[in-house]
Design an enzyme around this catalytic site. Structure first.
Site, PDB file in Angstrom:
ATOM      1  N   GLU A   1      17.696   8.333  24.229  1.00  0.00           N
ATOM      2  CA  GLU A   1      16.280   8.262  23.826  1.00  0.00           C
ATOM      3  C   GLU A   1      16.107   6.934  23.110  1.00  0.00           C
ATOM      4  OE1 GLU A   1      14.093  10.401  24.652  1.00  0.00           O
ATOM      5  OE2 GLU A   1      15.231  12.204  25.154  1.00  0.00           O
TER       6      GLU A   1
ATOM      7  N   GLU B   1       9.294  -4.179  20.725  1.00  0.00           N
ATOM      8  CA  GLU B   1       9.125  -3.112  19.739  1.00  0.00           C
ATOM      9  C   GLU B   1       9.285  -3.705  18.341  1.00  0.00           C
ATOM     10  OE1 GLU B   1      12.238  -0.134  19.445  1.00  0.00           O
ATOM     11  OE2 GLU B   1      10.703   1.412  19.304  1.00  0.00           O
TER      12      GLU B   1
ATOM     13  N   THR C   1      16.935   0.253  22.215  1.00  0.00           N
ATOM     14  CA  THR C   1      17.287   0.011  23.617  1.00  0.00           C
ATOM     15  C   THR C   1      18.537  -0.863  23.707  1.00  0.00           C
ATOM     16  OG1 THR C   1      15.030   0.328  24.352  1.00  0.00           O
ATOM     17  CG2 THR C   1      16.428  -1.032  25.763  1.00  0.00           C
TER      18      THR C   1
ATOM     19  N   GLN D   1      15.365  -4.102   8.281  1.00  0.00           N
ATOM     20  CA  GLN D   1      14.208  -3.762   9.117  1.00  0.00           C
ATOM     21  C   GLN D   1      12.983  -4.562   8.680  1.00  0.00           C
ATOM     22  OE1 GLN D   1      14.170  -2.277  11.853  1.00  0.00           O
ATOM     23  NE2 GLN D   1      11.970  -2.219  12.173  1.00  0.00           N
TER      24      GLN D   1
ATOM     25  N   ILE E   1      22.332   9.344  15.846  1.00  0.00           N
ATOM     26  CA  ILE E   1      20.878   9.382  15.592  1.00  0.00           C
ATOM     27  C   ILE E   1      20.416   8.223  14.693  1.00  0.00           C
ATOM     28  CG2 ILE E   1      20.585  11.853  15.993  1.00  0.00           C
ATOM     29  CD1 ILE E   1      20.812  12.279  12.962  1.00  0.00           C
ATOM     30  N   PRO E   2      19.112   7.916  14.739  1.00  0.00           N
ATOM     31  CA  PRO E   2      18.570   6.783  13.978  1.00  0.00           C
ATOM     32  C   PRO E   2      18.014   7.212  12.613  1.00  0.00           C
ATOM     33  CG  PRO E   2      16.925   7.561  15.490  1.00  0.00           C
ATOM     34  CD  PRO E   2      18.065   8.513  15.589  1.00  0.00           C
ATOM     35  N   TRP E   3      17.365   6.240  11.948  1.00  0.00           N
ATOM     36  CA  TRP E   3      16.933   6.480  10.570  1.00  0.00           C
ATOM     37  C   TRP E   3      15.458   6.851  10.439  1.00  0.00           C
ATOM     38  CZ3 TRP E   3      13.130   2.963  10.385  1.00  0.00           C
ATOM     39  CH2 TRP E   3      13.297   1.750  11.068  1.00  0.00           C
TER      40      TRP E   3
ATOM     41  N   LYS F   1      26.643  11.813  14.160  1.00  0.00           N
ATOM     42  CA  LYS F   1      26.740  10.573  13.361  1.00  0.00           C
ATOM     43  C   LYS F   1      25.329  10.161  12.939  1.00  0.00           C
ATOM     44  CE  LYS F   1      26.656   6.238  13.091  1.00  0.00           C
ATOM     45  NZ  LYS F   1      25.790   5.570  12.096  1.00  0.00           N
TER      46      LYS F   1
ATOM     47  N   ALA G   1      22.393   7.896  10.803  1.00  0.00           N
ATOM     48  CA  ALA G   1      22.245   6.449  10.609  1.00  0.00           C
ATOM     49  C   ALA G   1      22.798   6.044   9.246  1.00  0.00           C
ATOM     50  CB  ALA G   1      20.783   6.053  10.721  1.00  0.00           C
ATOM     51  N   GLU G   2      23.223   4.804   9.178  1.00  0.00           N
ATOM     52  CA  GLU G   2      23.845   4.265   7.966  1.00  0.00           C
ATOM     53  C   GLU G   2      22.922   4.372   6.755  1.00  0.00           C
ATOM     54  OE1 GLU G   2      24.742   0.198   8.658  1.00  0.00           O
ATOM     55  OE2 GLU G   2      25.592  -0.136   6.665  1.00  0.00           O
TER      56      GLU G   2
ATOM     57  N   CYS H   1       9.307   6.082  17.291  1.00  0.00           N
ATOM     58  CA  CYS H   1       9.633   5.513  18.614  1.00  0.00           C
ATOM     59  C   CYS H   1       8.415   5.502  19.514  1.00  0.00           C
ATOM     60  CB  CYS H   1      10.734   6.329  19.257  1.00  0.00           C
ATOM     61  SG  CYS H   1      10.357   8.079  19.331  1.00  0.00           S
TER      62      CYS H   1
HETATM   63  P1  TAP Z   1      19.999   1.620  16.360  1.00  0.00           P
HETATM   64  O1  TAP Z   1      20.286   0.420  15.579  1.00  0.00           O
HETATM   65  O2  TAP Z   1      20.184   1.577  17.831  1.00  0.00           O
HETATM   66  O3  TAP Z   1      20.905   2.771  15.734  1.00  0.00           O
HETATM   67  C1  TAP Z   1      20.853   4.106  16.163  1.00  0.00           C
HETATM   68  C2  TAP Z   1      22.145   4.786  15.789  1.00  0.00           C
HETATM   69  O4  TAP Z   1      23.214   4.209  16.548  1.00  0.00           O
HETATM   70  C3  TAP Z   1      22.545   4.623  14.326  1.00  0.00           C
HETATM   71  O5  TAP Z   1      23.204   5.779  13.890  1.00  0.00           O
HETATM   72  C4  TAP Z   1      23.505   3.446  14.416  1.00  0.00           C
HETATM   73  O6  TAP Z   1      24.371   3.369  13.321  1.00  0.00           O
HETATM   74  C5  TAP Z   1      24.245   3.752  15.690  1.00  0.00           C
HETATM   75  N1  TAP Z   1      24.907   2.617  16.313  1.00  0.00           N
HETATM   76  C6  TAP Z   1      24.735   1.289  16.071  1.00  0.00           C
HETATM   77  N2  TAP Z   1      25.534   0.564  16.886  1.00  0.00           N
HETATM   78  C7  TAP Z   1      26.217   1.450  17.663  1.00  0.00           C
HETATM   79  C8  TAP Z   1      27.186   1.328  18.694  1.00  0.00           C
HETATM   80  N3  TAP Z   1      27.616   0.141  19.109  1.00  0.00           N
HETATM   81  N4  TAP Z   1      27.668   2.449  19.280  1.00  0.00           N
HETATM   82  C9  TAP Z   1      27.234   3.654  18.888  1.00  0.00           C
HETATM   83  N5  TAP Z   1      26.333   3.840  17.900  1.00  0.00           N
HETATM   84  C10 TAP Z   1      25.819   2.751  17.301  1.00  0.00           C
HETATM   85  O7  TAP Z   1      18.522   2.143  16.141  1.00  0.00           O
HETATM   86  P2  TAP Z   1      17.770   2.303  14.761  1.00  0.00           P
HETATM   87  O8  TAP Z   1      17.367   0.955  14.313  1.00  0.00           O
HETATM   88  O9  TAP Z   1      18.566   3.177  13.863  1.00  0.00           O
HETATM   89  O10 TAP Z   1      16.488   3.157  15.191  1.00  0.00           O
HETATM   90  C11 TAP Z   1      15.339   2.579  15.660  1.00  0.00           C
HETATM   91  C12 TAP Z   1      15.287   2.663  17.171  1.00  0.00           C
HETATM   92  O11 TAP Z   1      15.404   4.010  17.591  1.00  0.00           O
HETATM   93  C13 TAP Z   1      13.963   2.187  17.716  1.00  0.00           C
HETATM   94  O12 TAP Z   1      14.201   1.359  18.821  1.00  0.00           O
HETATM   95  C14 TAP Z   1      13.278   3.482  18.144  1.00  0.00           C
HETATM   96  O13 TAP Z   1      12.325   3.315  19.166  1.00  0.00           O
HETATM   97  C15 TAP Z   1      14.423   4.314  18.574  1.00  0.00           C
HETATM   98  N6  TAP Z   1      14.075   5.733  18.549  1.00  0.00           N
HETATM   99  C16 TAP Z   1      13.832   6.353  19.735  1.00  0.00           C
HETATM  100  C17 TAP Z   1      13.470   7.695  19.752  1.00  0.00           C
HETATM  101  C18 TAP Z   1      13.209   8.350  21.065  1.00  0.00           C
HETATM  102  S1  TAP Z   1      13.093   9.947  21.067  1.00  0.00           S
HETATM  103  N7  TAP Z   1      13.086   7.668  22.157  1.00  0.00           N
HETATM  104  C19 TAP Z   1      13.351   8.401  18.553  1.00  0.00           C
HETATM  105  C20 TAP Z   1      13.601   7.743  17.361  1.00  0.00           C
HETATM  106  C21 TAP Z   1      13.967   6.388  17.363  1.00  0.00           C
HETATM  107  P3  TAP Z   1      23.904   2.516  12.037  1.00  0.00           P
HETATM  108  O14 TAP Z   1      22.692   3.137  11.498  1.00  0.00           O
HETATM  109  O15 TAP Z   1      25.021   2.659  11.108  1.00  0.00           O
HETATM  110  O16 TAP Z   1      23.696   1.116  12.527  1.00  0.00           O
END
Ligand code: TAP
Length: 500
Positions: free
Chosen positions: A280, A411, A260, A361, A180-182, A206, A208-209, A314
């Site tokens: 997602e 985005e 994405t 960010q 999941i994300p942050w 897992k 987010a960091e 998102c």
């Molecule tokens: P990411 O950088 O993609 O990180 C999401 C999660 O994946 C974090 O826990 C991250 O860990 C982990 N991760 C990173 N690299 C990975 C890999 N190679 N394999 C598996 N996991 C990995 O996204 P973010 O910056 O945290 O969140 C923002 C994004 O999430 C935006 O694009 C937003 O649109 C999207 N989002 C979408 C939705 C829906 S419902 N569509 C909802 C919320 C957010 P770390 O944190 O440790 O890097």
């Protein structure tokens, strides 16, 4: 320009701003109303939650408060060895306890978790705002009620899965790996955990960091609820931890929410693995404002959609498409409203726009805004003064945008809105659909028939009419195109955790 405007809010406003220069400075003259953090006990360090025990990680990482840059705690990092332990613990709990347990019993645990979350809601909300930077009003009034609602809703389904899918024999999948994300740390955990558990799966989660703390507090709630050991395991760490989980052969289903870019990497890693998955991903949602729209309401919807929670949503309405006849009026009203937004201390109950989640960010937002200016779009920022410490970005709009500009296509995930105009509904729809994403969108008009016509032509998974950013656990959520695969929430979300 922006700094000049900050001081023009009247004598009292100037005084408050001066007095609080070294603290949080807001764009209005509200007296500070900070939420107490006294009820939150943050430990100096946290281990991993595996098999019902707290297990040391391979190393440690710091988690900071993005509004102050102060270290809140140190959190264990799970390497491949710990991820393996967690998956094995989840498998054991699945085979020995959870899959055998009648749905009504599983439901009782989920109801208990939901009630405990309600009881401890204030503590969770404050911790979420401290670790992630989001305004307390959002974590208290949006995130926590929705978190509890997700557990209640799915608790109700746990013993009714045969009714949810009549004529089928729905079976659980096994071990779910969830990443999941942050931006909504606890809410995303609830979105993922509640349906997985209700359907009889066990989980390795897992977080987010940059936002691990509420997931670790949630582990304490699972302990308090007496959830059998290993049913939920929480492994903190960075991207490598997520990758180890995704690639682990003992996982039957991957549920990922994030960018994405990472989603595509995960999809490649999962190809031919046979693992079920839901992704997602990102979005670039457009609001379409027609000239017959309730303009004040629409302006409030735009502000809610992109500036509250710093645009860290998102489905944030990060593009505004406004019909030419009302464009000047809408932009004028929008700028006026932006000037009244309170930017600053996330724990202050008056705050509308909190801290950007991390330095990285903030760098990404600044980079894309600079690209927008370089490409010729015209930027305008509201005049709040920002606190000296922490990560902040002023609410920003771009006008004179071309469809090809990066601020229109990519985005940004920050409080930045790209504005374009249109003449006919067809032109508005074409522009709205013209990005690689398809997560969400909004339509503002007085005419019901126009709502139906426009929303049925918009390629987005979630559409709101004359409102924005409303969520409900009973409603499926997810995107088209590069915004994802599958749905979460409602019956569709249950199906994603079952073999039907
Ligand atoms: P990411 O950088 O993609 O990180 C999401 C999660 O994946 C974090 O826990 C991250 O860990 C982990 N991760 C990173 N690299 C990975 C890999 N190679 N394999 C598996 N996991 C990995 O996204 P973010 O910056 O945290 O969140 C923002 C994004 O999430 C935006 O694009 C937003 O649109 C999207 N989002 C979408 C939705 C829906 S419902 N569509 C909802 C919320 C957010 P770390 O944190 O440790 O890097």
């Amino acid at each position: 320009m922006a700094a000049e405007r900050a001081g023009s809010g009247g004598g009292r406003s100037r005084k408050v701003a001066k007095k609080r220069d070294h603290d949080f400075v807001t764009g209005t003259s509200y007296a500070p109303a900070p939420e107490s953090s006294a009820q939150v006990k943050i430990a100096k360090s946290y281990d991993l939650f595996i098999g019902g025990k707290w297990v040391k990680g391979s190393k440690r990482m710091k988690t900071i408060n993005p509004a102050t840059e102060k270290v809140l705690s140190e959190v264990a990092v799970a390497g491949p060895k710990e991820v393996d332990l967690a998956v094995k613990a989840a498998r054991k709990a699945y085979n020995n306890v959870w899959k055998k347990m009648p749905g009504r019993e599983r439901g009782k645990y989920l109801f208990r978790v939901a009630r405990l979350l309600q009881e401890r809601a204030r503590e969770f909300a404050v911790l979420e705002s401290m670790d992630g930077g989001k305004p307390i009003r959002e974590s208290r009034d949006v995130d926590l009620p929705l978190v509890a609602a997700h557990f209640f809703y799915h608790a109700g389904w746990a013993d009714k899965l045969d009714y949810a899918f009549p004529g089928r024999k729905p079976q659980s999948l096994g071990v779910a790996g969830q990443v999941i994300p942050w931006n909504f740390p606890l809410l995303m955990a609830a979105w993922k955990l509640a349906p997985a558990l209700a359907c009889g799966n066990t989980v390795v989660l897992k977080p987010a960091e940059t936002t691990p703390l509420t997931a670790l507090l949630l582990a304490q709630v699972f302990e308090e609820a007496g959830l059998p050991d290993g049913v939920v395991n929480i492994v903190t760490g960075a991207g490598a931890t997520g990758q180890a989980l995704v690639e682990h052969p003992g996982v039957d289903k991957i549920a990922f929410t994030g960018s994405t870019g990472v989603g595509k990497m995960i999809q490649r890693a999962l190809a031919k693995s046979g693992k079920k998955h839901t992704l997602e991903l990102g979005g670039k949602a457009a609001h379409l404002i027609f000239d017959d729209a309730p303009i004040n309401q629409a302006v409030e919807g735009i502000v809610n959609g992109i500036f509250f929670n710093q645009g860290h949503v998102c489905c944030a309405g990060s593009r505004l498409l406004v019909q030419e006849g009302v464009a000047d009026l809408v932009i004028r009203k929008l700028k006026r409203r932006m000037e009244t937004l309170v930017v600053g201390d996330p724990l202050d109950k008056n705050t509308d726009v909190g801290a950007i989640n991390s330095k990285e960010q903030l760098g990404r937002i600044k980079g894309l805004v600079a690209a927008g200016e370089k490409e010729g779009a015209c930027s305008w920022q509201s005049g709040q003064r920002l606190p000296g410490k922490g990560y902040w970005f002023k609410p920003t709009i771009f006008t004179d945008c071309a469809q090809s500009h990066r601020v229109v296509q990519e985005e940004i995930f920050g409080p930045v809105l790209a504005i374009q105009t249109f003449r006919t509904p067809e032109e508005g729809i074409e522009k709205a659909n013209n990005t690689p994403y398809g997560l969400s969108g909004g339509v503002w008009t007085d005419k019901g028939s126009k709502i139906f016509k426009v929303t049925s032509a918009m390629r987005a998974g979630v559409l709101w009419a004359n409102t924005y950013n409303k969520f409900d656990p009973t409603s499926p959520f997810g995107g088209y195109k590069e915004s994802g695969v599958g749905r979460e929430g409602g019956l569709h979300g249950l199906a994603a955790y079952l073999e039907i």
